[in-house]
Design a protein around this motif. Sequence first.
Motif, mmCIF file in Angstrom:
data_model
loop_
_atom_site.group_PDB
_atom_site.id
_atom_site.type_symbol
_atom_site.label_atom_id
_atom_site.label_comp_id
_atom_site.label_asym_id
_atom_site.label_seq_id
_atom_site.Cartn_x
_atom_site.Cartn_y
_atom_site.Cartn_z
ATOM 1 N N ALA A 133 0.830 -1.208 0.000
ATOM 2 C CA ALA A 133 0.000 0.000 0.000
ATOM 3 C C ALA A 133 0.863 1.256 0.000
ATOM 4 O O ALA A 133 0.621 2.192 -0.778
ATOM 5 C CB ALA A 133 -0.939 -0.014 1.211
ATOM 6 N N ARG A 138 -0.545 4.715 -0.869
ATOM 7 C CA ARG A 138 -1.695 4.702 0.036
ATOM 8 C C ARG A 138 -1.226 4.562 1.475
ATOM 9 O O ARG A 138 -0.252 3.863 1.761
ATOM 10 C CB ARG A 138 -2.645 3.546 -0.310
ATOM 11 N N ASN A 139 -1.922 5.205 2.385
ATOM 12 C CA ASN A 139 -1.566 5.178 3.798
ATOM 13 C C ASN A 139 -2.335 4.057 4.501
ATOM 14 O O ASN A 139 -3.561 4.129 4.620
ATOM 15 C CB ASN A 139 -1.899 6.523 4.442
ATOM 16 N N PRO A 140 -1.641 3.012 5.008
ATOM 17 C CA PRO A 140 -2.355 1.903 5.657
ATOM 18 C C PRO A 140 -2.549 2.085 7.153
ATOM 19 O O PRO A 140 -3.062 1.178 7.823
ATOM 20 C CB PRO A 140 -1.422 0.719 5.380
ATOM 21 N N LEU A 152 5.347 7.834 1.486
ATOM 22 C CA LEU A 152 4.420 7.299 0.496
ATOM 23 C C LEU A 152 5.092 7.243 -0.878
ATOM 24 O O LEU A 152 5.642 8.234 -1.358
ATOM 25 C CB LEU A 152 3.159 8.166 0.421
#
Length: 314
Positions: A133, A138-140, A152
Motif C-alpha cells: 500500500a 496509500r496510507n495503511p 508514500l
Amino acid sequence: MASVWYPARQTRGLPLAPWMTESALGALLADAGFPLDPALGPLTAGHLDAPVLRPGHRLPVLVYSHGAGSHRSDHTTIVQELAGNGYAVVTVDHTYDTFTEFPDGRVLTPGGIPMSPQDYAADLRFVLDCVDAIAAGRNPDADGKALPHGLLGALDARRVGAFGWSKGGTATALTMLADRRVSAGLGIDGPMQPTITTDLDRPFMMMTAEFTRAAMPDVAEFWTHLRGYRLNIQAAGAVHHTYGDDASLIPQVGRILGMTDQQIQEWIGTLDPARSLRIQQAYPLAFFDQHLRHRRRHLLDAPSRDFPEVEFIR
C-alpha cells in the motif's frame, strides 16, 4: 504495532526515538525482575518523523519479526545499520506475545493467547500488504495518522527481504514458503519448529548459536530443504541472546544491579559485546546487499580475518 525505519533527509531539531516507549519498557523490566526506572531507558540513533531521504530510487524493504515474549525493538542494532545503509525496515510487534503500547495508551504483555510461528507469519504477510500500500502511495495506518514526509511511494515492493530472531526466525522461513514477495530471508538462531519439510528456493542465511544443526534435528532438517543460496554462520562464544541488543544492554544493566561477570555471561555468552554488535552489523547487511541489491560481498564467501570469531558451518 509496527515501526518503519529508513534513511532520513534531515534530522536537526527532531527528537531521538526511544528504544521502547516508557510504559512498554516498564512492563518488560518488571517481567524480567529488573528494578530499574523505565524513564532512564536507552535512546536510539533514529529520529521521530524525519523526512525520508529519496536517493533517486525506491528503497528496498526488510521486515523484522521478534522472538517469543519479546518486542520489535529487540534488534535495533541490526535495524539501524540496515536503515543507515539505504533500507526501509519495518519492525513488527506480534500482539499477545510481546511488550507493546498502543496509541491509546494500552500496554499489552505476553500471555493469555498462544502464538505460533504460523501466527507470526500471518502478521508478516499482513505487514507485506501494508508495504504494498505504501509503495502504491496509500496510507495503511489504522487511525489515518499521517506518515513521515516522503514515505508514500518511497518503498520498492519488488525488493523485499525478511529476518527474525528465535521464533521470528522460524516465522521468516514460513513467510517465505507462503509468500513469494519475500526474496531473501535471515533466521537468527531460529529453532525451526514445527519441523519444516517444504523446499525453499530463495536465499536464506542462518546465524546460529544454540539452535544449531548439530543440536537441533529441526534446524538440520530445514537446512536440507534450502534449494537456493544458503549460508550458516556461527560466532564462537555465542548463546541465544548474543545476537541482539541484549549484548549491549545486559552488561549496562549488570553494572547497575551488581551482577557478576558469570551472571552476565550466562545471559549473553562469552563473546565480547562490542564484537557481537559488529558481527550483527556486518553480516546481515552483506547478505541483504548481495541478494536484494546484487552487490557482491566477499564477507560471505569464506571466513574473514576481520571476524575471526565467525565460523562457516558447511
